[in-house]
Scaffold this motif. Structure first.
Motif, PDB file in Angstrom:
ATOM      1  N   GLN A 167      13.221  -2.039  -2.605  1.00  0.00           N
ATOM      2  CA  GLN A 167      14.473  -1.520  -3.162  1.00  0.00           C
ATOM      3  C   GLN A 167      15.418  -2.667  -3.529  1.00  0.00           C
ATOM      4  O   GLN A 167      16.002  -2.687  -4.612  1.00  0.00           O
ATOM      5  CB  GLN A 167      15.138  -0.568  -2.159  1.00  0.00           C
ATOM      6  CG  GLN A 167      16.371   0.128  -2.735  1.00  0.00           C
ATOM      7  CD  GLN A 167      16.958   1.162  -1.783  1.00  0.00           C
ATOM      8  OE1 GLN A 167      16.318   1.572  -0.823  1.00  0.00           O
ATOM      9  NE2 GLN A 167      18.181   1.578  -2.056  1.00  0.00           N
ATOM     10  N   ARG A 227      19.291   4.388   5.788  1.00  0.00           N
ATOM     11  CA  ARG A 227      20.046   4.788   4.587  1.00  0.00           C
ATOM     12  C   ARG A 227      19.586   6.092   3.941  1.00  0.00           C
ATOM     13  O   ARG A 227      20.379   6.778   3.316  1.00  0.00           O
ATOM     14  CB  ARG A 227      20.054   3.662   3.545  1.00  0.00           C
ATOM     15  CG  ARG A 227      18.687   3.323   2.961  1.00  0.00           C
ATOM     16  CD  ARG A 227      18.776   2.066   2.096  1.00  0.00           C
ATOM     17  NE  ARG A 227      17.472   1.690   1.566  1.00  0.00           N
ATOM     18  CZ  ARG A 227      16.547   1.043   2.258  1.00  0.00           C
ATOM     19  NH1 ARG A 227      16.783   0.684   3.506  1.00  0.00           N
ATOM     20  NH2 ARG A 227      15.389   0.740   1.720  1.00  0.00           N
ATOM     21  N   THR A 287      12.805  -1.493   2.141  1.00  0.00           N
ATOM     22  CA  THR A 287      14.034  -2.277   1.968  1.00  0.00           C
ATOM     23  C   THR A 287      13.804  -3.419   0.989  1.00  0.00           C
ATOM     24  O   THR A 287      14.598  -3.657   0.083  1.00  0.00           O
ATOM     25  CB  THR A 287      14.499  -2.854   3.321  1.00  0.00           C
ATOM     26  OG1 THR A 287      14.729  -1.757   4.201  1.00  0.00           O
ATOM     27  CG2 THR A 287      15.764  -3.669   3.173  1.00  0.00           C
ATOM     28  N   ASN A 332      22.060   5.752  -2.034  1.00  0.00           N
ATOM     29  CA  ASN A 332      21.806   4.665  -1.082  1.00  0.00           C
ATOM     30  C   ASN A 332      21.427   3.386  -1.807  1.00  0.00           C
ATOM     31  O   ASN A 332      20.830   3.425  -2.880  1.00  0.00           O
ATOM     32  CB  ASN A 332      20.760   5.074  -0.045  1.00  0.00           C
ATOM     33  CG  ASN A 332      19.359   5.058  -0.597  1.00  0.00           C
ATOM     34  OD1 ASN A 332      18.754   4.000  -0.742  1.00  0.00           O
ATOM     35  ND2 ASN A 332      18.834   6.244  -0.922  1.00  0.00           N
ATOM     36  N   ILE A 333      21.811   2.273  -1.206  1.00  0.00           N
ATOM     37  CA  ILE A 333      21.548   0.941  -1.769  1.00  0.00           C
ATOM     38  C   ILE A 333      21.072   0.060  -0.613  1.00  0.00           C
ATOM     39  O   ILE A 333      21.531   0.216   0.515  1.00  0.00           O
ATOM     40  CB  ILE A 333      22.837   0.371  -2.423  1.00  0.00           C
ATOM     41  CG1 ILE A 333      23.179   1.203  -3.677  1.00  0.00           C
ATOM     42  CG2 ILE A 333      22.679  -1.100  -2.794  1.00  0.00           C
ATOM     43  CD1 ILE A 333      24.507   0.888  -4.303  1.00  0.00           C
ATOM     44  N   SER A 334      20.141  -0.835  -0.896  1.00  0.00           N
ATOM     45  CA  SER A 334      19.587  -1.643   0.197  1.00  0.00           C
ATOM     46  C   SER A 334      20.663  -2.514   0.844  1.00  0.00           C
ATOM     47  O   SER A 334      21.632  -2.913   0.189  1.00  0.00           O
ATOM     48  CB  SER A 334      18.463  -2.528  -0.328  1.00  0.00           C
ATOM     49  OG  SER A 334      19.019  -3.621  -1.013  1.00  0.00           O
ATOM     50  N   GLU A 335      20.468  -2.822   2.113  1.00  0.00           N
ATOM     51  CA  GLU A 335      21.479  -3.614   2.827  1.00  0.00           C
ATOM     52  C   GLU A 335      21.549  -5.042   2.293  1.00  0.00           C
ATOM     53  O   GLU A 335      22.552  -5.731   2.500  1.00  0.00           O
ATOM     54  CB  GLU A 335      21.210  -3.619   4.341  1.00  0.00           C
ATOM     55  CG  GLU A 335      19.841  -4.110   4.758  1.00  0.00           C
ATOM     56  CD  GLU A 335      18.843  -2.968   4.875  1.00  0.00           C
ATOM     57  OE1 GLU A 335      18.941  -2.018   4.078  1.00  0.00           O
ATOM     58  OE2 GLU A 335      17.968  -3.031   5.743  1.00  0.00           O
ATOM     59  N   GLU A 375      16.893  -3.734  -7.134  1.00  0.00           N
ATOM     60  CA  GLU A 375      18.333  -3.883  -7.372  1.00  0.00           C
ATOM     61  C   GLU A 375      18.636  -5.247  -8.009  1.00  0.00           C
ATOM     62  O   GLU A 375      19.476  -5.343  -8.895  1.00  0.00           O
ATOM     63  CB  GLU A 375      19.110  -3.714  -6.058  1.00  0.00           C
ATOM     64  CG  GLU A 375      19.178  -2.245  -5.601  1.00  0.00           C
ATOM     65  CD  GLU A 375      19.529  -2.066  -4.125  1.00  0.00           C
ATOM     66  OE1 GLU A 375      19.542  -0.916  -3.669  1.00  0.00           O
ATOM     67  OE2 GLU A 375      19.778  -3.080  -3.436  1.00  0.00           O
TER      68      GLU A 375
END
Lengths: 267, 384
Positions: B374, A68, B371, A77-80, B378
């Motif tokens: 992040q 990303r 990941t 971008n944003i985490s999956e 979020e």
């Protein structure tokens, strides 16, 4: 409003283009060594499908997946994990638990009723239960992924594969083959091993229905049936390709961001 | 202007020291004929080592890149810190040490003692018994262990450790602890003048420099640092909880995702300096024993201290306005494995979001780590 989501995973790149929340086109491409290149190829293919000729036509593009941060044309971008949550919720409103079987990791994501991510668990330190594991096992059996799925469905008496480690599991398969065990039964054994791994991960976040599977491996019906048997639930099926859910989530978030920006006083 | 230069120079000095095995201050100590004893656990009292004239050095395996020598004796189911550390020892990279001390806090580190003892790797090899409970009986027991430890050093190096020297060492260590806490508390501010990365570098440096030298540096830094006006626009304030995390780059990776690591409960962090040793106690060893067994925030090795540790964490959560907790653990760490398992439920009950991350001693698999962090941030931010 035209937006896109681009999900660069470890094995495949996925892109979804949305126009006013409808999917205009999507694309899936195999990964190149460099994520930036994968992103470009995937996006170009999706743009060709949607009849979009220039990146300038997009109002916003969100990148996700392991690559990303390497997607040059993405605005953010944003985490999956978040993207899978949003994508799955967009196509299956009642979803509460998401299983993502990717190329290099396995994730379980718990969603609240409102779609907010409550918890997630990842298996990322080894290949057990990942797409790579399935690919390796299929190769040991000299089967394609489709053939592995069909073989597993035919099995009468599943073989036991006790090793979660993909290297050891491969040795175990060779032993089973040498013992003359039928390939169908070994194929089912492979799926059982993954289903066991998934069960652990899903239990960590709580297996609330409805449960769905996303990622490339969600196309393996033999595996899905095995997981359903193990979890004793019927898994939700999507009307669209389960491999593009992450990219769809990214595109959906891109659309939301555009709307937020237009609201006076919004961020 | 000169102030800023001093401030940045000291922060850089700490960052450099944390990234190396031997830093400039240590080298200077060695050049002047100073001797060093390495300790593998925060329960080894630095004061006794310092009172004997040695510089106490908290063992790290920074700079290690393989475990090919140590894997002959250990297995892949051993803690990777222990494997890297033994590997460095076998390569002779701890040649600057006159001794090492392990404790009974952890079975993996005990295997270091076994291997060191068998190979007679250092002039002095000690193993300190640390009790698993924290009643008065254990304070007395640990006191007896400290007496034995003191005598063992005296015998090995033909010296006498006087009461006054121990008291003097306690006073210097207490000063170090007070200064470190003062630095740590700066992050209660909304825009703290230091980051979590820098704060960990400072507390790691405290374990790798002569204490008086470190204190002098930190005093200057505290004088020059403003109390606010630092980092802003972060996504969340995190607390990091765990064991022997000695690598500021690990914290940096978390902070690079947009978080501020505002507080910690780590073996190289706040647990080392939250409380002080009682300087009014007539017998300084008694004071040290009480400090470790009863007073200071304990590690999960101490079985009775869970409630107290939870209370300590909750206080930090309030005081530093923590939004979420990251619990780190080196793979196969038994102490933190069980602690984390139990803490999960506690934190869930209290409604504090947390993320568990397993790691190896060397920073690797950073893609997956980014990941997770992040995604965690979020979820803390709510609806996107």
């Amino acid at each position: 409003m035209i937006v896109a989501g681009c999900d660069i995973g470890s094995t495949a790149g996925k892109a979804v283009i949305l126009k006013d929340n409808e999917i205009l086109s999507c694309a899936i491409a195999s990964c190149k060594p460099r994520p930036a290149e994968t992103a470009e190829i995937t996006m170009r293919e999706a743009m060709a499908g949607a009849g979009v000729s220039s990146l300038n036509e997009f109002d916003w593009i969100i990148g996700t997946g392991y690559g990303r941060c390497k997607i040059d044309f993405a605005n953010d971008n944003i985490s999956e994990i978040t993207c899978h949550g949003v994508g799955a919720k967009a196509v299956c409103h009642s979803v509460r638990t998401i299983i993502d079987i990717g190329g290099q990791d396995l994730k379980a994501i718990a969603l609240g009723e409102n779609g907010k991510i409550l918890d997630f668990a990842m298996n990322d330190k080894c290949a057990a239960g990942t797409g790579k594991f399935i690919e390796n096992m299929a190769r040991s059996l000299e089967l394609t992924l489709e053939e592995l799925s069909i073989a597993s469905d035919r099995a009468k008496n599943a073989a036991t594969i006790s090793n979660q480690c993909s290297v050891f599991a491969e040795s175990e398969i060779i032993t089973l083959l040498n013992e003359g065990i039928e390939i169908d039964n070994i194929a089912k054994g492979v799926h059982n091993a993954i289903a066991g791994r998934i069960m652990t991960l899903v239990s960590k976040v709580g297996a609330r229905e409805e449960i769905c599977i996303v990622g490339g491996c969600a196309k393996n019906e033999g595996l899905i049936k095995t997981i359903e048997d193990r979890l004793k639930v019927k898994l939700a099926r999507f009307s669209i390709d389960p491999q593009i859910i992450g990219a769809l989530g990214a595109a959906t978030l891109a659309a939301r961001m555009v709307l937020k920006k237009n609201i006076p006083g919004g961020s | 202007m000169r102030d800023t230069v001093d401030k940045d120079a000291i922060v850089n000095k700490f960052m450099t020291a944390a990234g190396r095995l031997v830093n400039d201050e240590m080298q200077e100590w060695l050049n002047r004929g100073g001797r060093i004893i390495g300790t593998y656990c925060s329960y080894v009292p630095e004061e006794i080592i310092a009172a004997a004239g040695f510089m106490p050095f908290r063992m790290r395996a920074v700079g290690s890149d393989s475990t090919e020598l140590s894997d002959v004796y250990l297995t892949h189911l051993n803690c990777s810190f222990v494997r890297h550390s033994l590997n460095m020892a076998l390569k002779g990279e701890y040649g600057f040490l006159d001794g090492v001390v392990t404790t009974t806090c952890c079975d993996h580190a005990r295997r270091l003692f076994d291997n060191f003892a068998r190979k007679e790797s250092f002039p002095f090899i000690g193993m300190l018994n640390v009790p698993k409970r924290n009643t008065e009986f254990q304070v007395e027991w640990f006191y007896q262990e400290l007496l034995k430890f003191k005598q063992a050093i005296e015998k090995q190096f033909h010296l006498t450790i006087s009461k006054d020297r121990i008291k003097e060492a306690i006073s210097i260590q207490n000063e170090s602890r007070r200064l470190q806490k003062q630095l740590f508390l700066l992050r209660t501010d909304k825009n703290p003048p230091i980051t979590g990365t820098e704060a960990l570098a400072a507390s790691v440096s405290a374990t790798a420099m002569p204490a008086s030298k470190f204190n002098a540096l930190l005093k200057v830094l505290l004088k020059e640092l403003p109390t606010s006006g630092g980092r802003k626009n972060y996504r969340a304030r995190l607390l990091i909880l765990g064991g022997i995390l000695d690598n500021p780059q690990y914290i940096k990776l978390i902070e690079d995702q947009g978080a501020l690591v505002a507080a910690d409960s780590l073996c190289f962090g706040s647990r080392l300096f939250w409380e002080n040793v009682d300087e009014n106690e007539e017998d300084p060893l008694k004071a040290i024993a009480r400090y470790h067994i009863v007073d200071r925030p304990s590690c999960p090795h101490l079985l009775d201290a869970r409630e107290k540790h939870i209370a300590f964490i909750m206080d930090l959560v309030d005081q530093f306005q923590i939004d979420g907790i990251i619990m780190e653990r080196i793979n196969f760490c038994d102490n933190w494995g069980f602690e984390r398992f139990m803490l999960r439920n506690t934190l869930k009950e209290k409604g504090i979001p947390f993320l568990s991350m397993d790691r190896e001693y060397l920073l690797g698999g950073t893609g997956q780590m980014k990941t997770r962090v992040q995604a965690f941030l979020e979820t803390l931010e709510g609806d996107l």
